[in-house]
Motif scaffolding. Sequence first.
Motif, mmCIF file in Angstrom:
data_model
loop_
_atom_site.group_PDB
_atom_site.id
_atom_site.type_symbol
_atom_site.label_atom_id
_atom_site.label_comp_id
_atom_site.label_asym_id
_atom_site.label_seq_id
_atom_site.Cartn_x
_atom_site.Cartn_y
_atom_site.Cartn_z
ATOM 1 N N GLY A 93 0.794 -1.237 0.000
ATOM 2 C CA GLY A 93 0.000 0.000 0.000
ATOM 3 C C GLY A 93 0.817 1.273 0.000
ATOM 4 N N GLN A 94 2.146 1.177 -0.222
ATOM 5 C CA GLN A 94 2.992 2.377 -0.177
ATOM 6 C C GLN A 94 3.157 3.030 -1.551
ATOM 7 N N THR A 95 3.106 2.216 -2.628
ATOM 8 C CA THR A 95 3.378 2.759 -3.958
ATOM 9 C C THR A 95 2.257 2.368 -4.926
ATOM 10 N N GLU A 96 2.289 3.005 -6.086
ATOM 11 C CA GLU A 96 1.297 2.725 -7.122
ATOM 12 C C GLU A 96 1.399 1.256 -7.552
ATOM 13 N N THR A 97 0.289 0.684 -7.916
ATOM 14 C CA THR A 97 0.300 -0.729 -8.295
ATOM 15 C C THR A 97 -0.634 -0.974 -9.476
ATOM 16 N N ALA A 98 -0.285 -1.982 -10.275
ATOM 17 C CA ALA A 98 -1.178 -2.419 -11.363
ATOM 18 C C ALA A 98 -2.153 -3.471 -10.853
ATOM 19 N N ALA A 99 -2.078 -3.805 -9.568
ATOM 20 C CA ALA A 99 -2.959 -4.851 -9.030
ATOM 21 C C ALA A 99 -4.386 -4.327 -8.883
ATOM 22 N N ASN A 100 -5.326 -5.222 -9.049
ATOM 23 C CA ASN A 100 -6.735 -4.872 -8.931
ATOM 24 C C ASN A 100 -7.502 -6.123 -8.503
ATOM 25 N N MET A 101 -8.789 -5.977 -8.329
ATOM 26 C CA MET A 101 -9.605 -7.102 -7.857
ATOM 27 C C MET A 101 -9.710 -8.190 -8.918
ATOM 28 N N LEU A 102 -9.862 -9.411 -8.449
ATOM 29 C CA LEU A 102 -10.055 -10.548 -9.356
ATOM 30 C C LEU A 102 -11.431 -10.485 -10.010
ATOM 31 N N GLY A 103 -12.435 -10.069 -9.265
ATOM 32 C CA GLY A 103 -13.805 -10.080 -9.783
ATOM 33 C C GLY A 103 -14.371 -11.487 -9.770
ATOM 34 N N PRO A 104 -15.642 -11.623 -10.140
ATOM 35 C CA PRO A 104 -16.292 -12.935 -10.010
ATOM 36 C C PRO A 104 -16.216 -13.809 -11.261
ATOM 37 N N PHE A 105 -15.487 -13.400 -12.316
ATOM 38 C CA PHE A 105 -15.624 -14.111 -13.602
ATOM 39 C C PHE A 105 -14.371 -14.820 -14.090
ATOM 40 N N TRP A 106 -13.298 -14.832 -13.286
ATOM 41 C CA TRP A 106 -12.108 -15.561 -13.749
ATOM 42 C C TRP A 106 -12.410 -17.056 -13.775
ATOM 43 N N ARG A 107 -12.005 -17.717 -14.868
ATOM 44 C CA ARG A 107 -12.149 -19.164 -14.968
ATOM 45 C C ARG A 107 -10.775 -19.755 -15.234
#
Length: 296
Positions: A93-107
Amino acid sequence: MIIENQQMVTTAVLEELKRAPNARFREIMGALVQHLHAFAREVKLTEEEFQTACAYVNAIGQKTTSTHNEAVLMAGSLGLSSLICLLNNGNKGQTETAANMLGPFWRKNSPRVNNGGSIVHSPTPGPALFVNARVIDSAKKPITDAEVDVWQSSTEGLYDNQDPRLKAMNLRGKFTTDKDGRFGFRSILPAGYPIPIDGPVGELLAAQGRHNMRPAHLHFLIFKPGFKTLISQVYVNGAPYLDSDVQFGVTRALVGDYVRHEGNPPAPDVKGEWYSLDYSFGMEKGEAKLPRAPIE
Ligand SMILES: [Fe+2]
């Protein structure tokens, strides 16, 4: 402990928790009990409200099936998914990230596609999109042989598992980054879409007067041993709902530069407008683990 007043209930529960042999379990449950009890005291929760809350939690479970995950939708609608993501990525949580939520649709088991190939596996209308992406480490060096899952909605805003007209695994693909850390593919421009509101999440949004739309985006999951698995979404700049995503997923770093073109298409069958996206994904050192797939 025989309980003599309301304060003592919290003490009694925390005392019992001390029996738990797992230290992390004790830490999490101890904090949960303290915050939960403090919350009930703060809002002076009535018995009727408590009964409603229990029915609500039950309804989240009852609504969940092998193809629909109401708990994930609920966590997103409360901003919890986004918070957990930002706390656990970008150097905690200290720097910018490309990470995001998985969401409900990954298969799992997306079809393998060669670099530059198409993830449109059955005829699907929409403007052509050509994605050129790069995966780099914190020193901006390319990450080769990373496995990249891509998935997205159609231009009508539906995933393959939601639209019986779409071939299974349409608009999904699995790529491997090349010696320069690059992968690329052809697709169609994704569209924003409504999240389902026929369950408890719908009641929550209605009670707040909120819309149920997500802005258009592509999903990515990048796996490479030695690096923390990067789960990402790249949002379409200028898309409707970009600043009011019902799942609170949009961060500045994740607004992609989807460029509109007319003429000179990269493929001869493209007529009229088409789009391109160039994007770099930065991975952090860490453990490569796959998440639990929300649907089968
Ligand atoms: Fe999505």
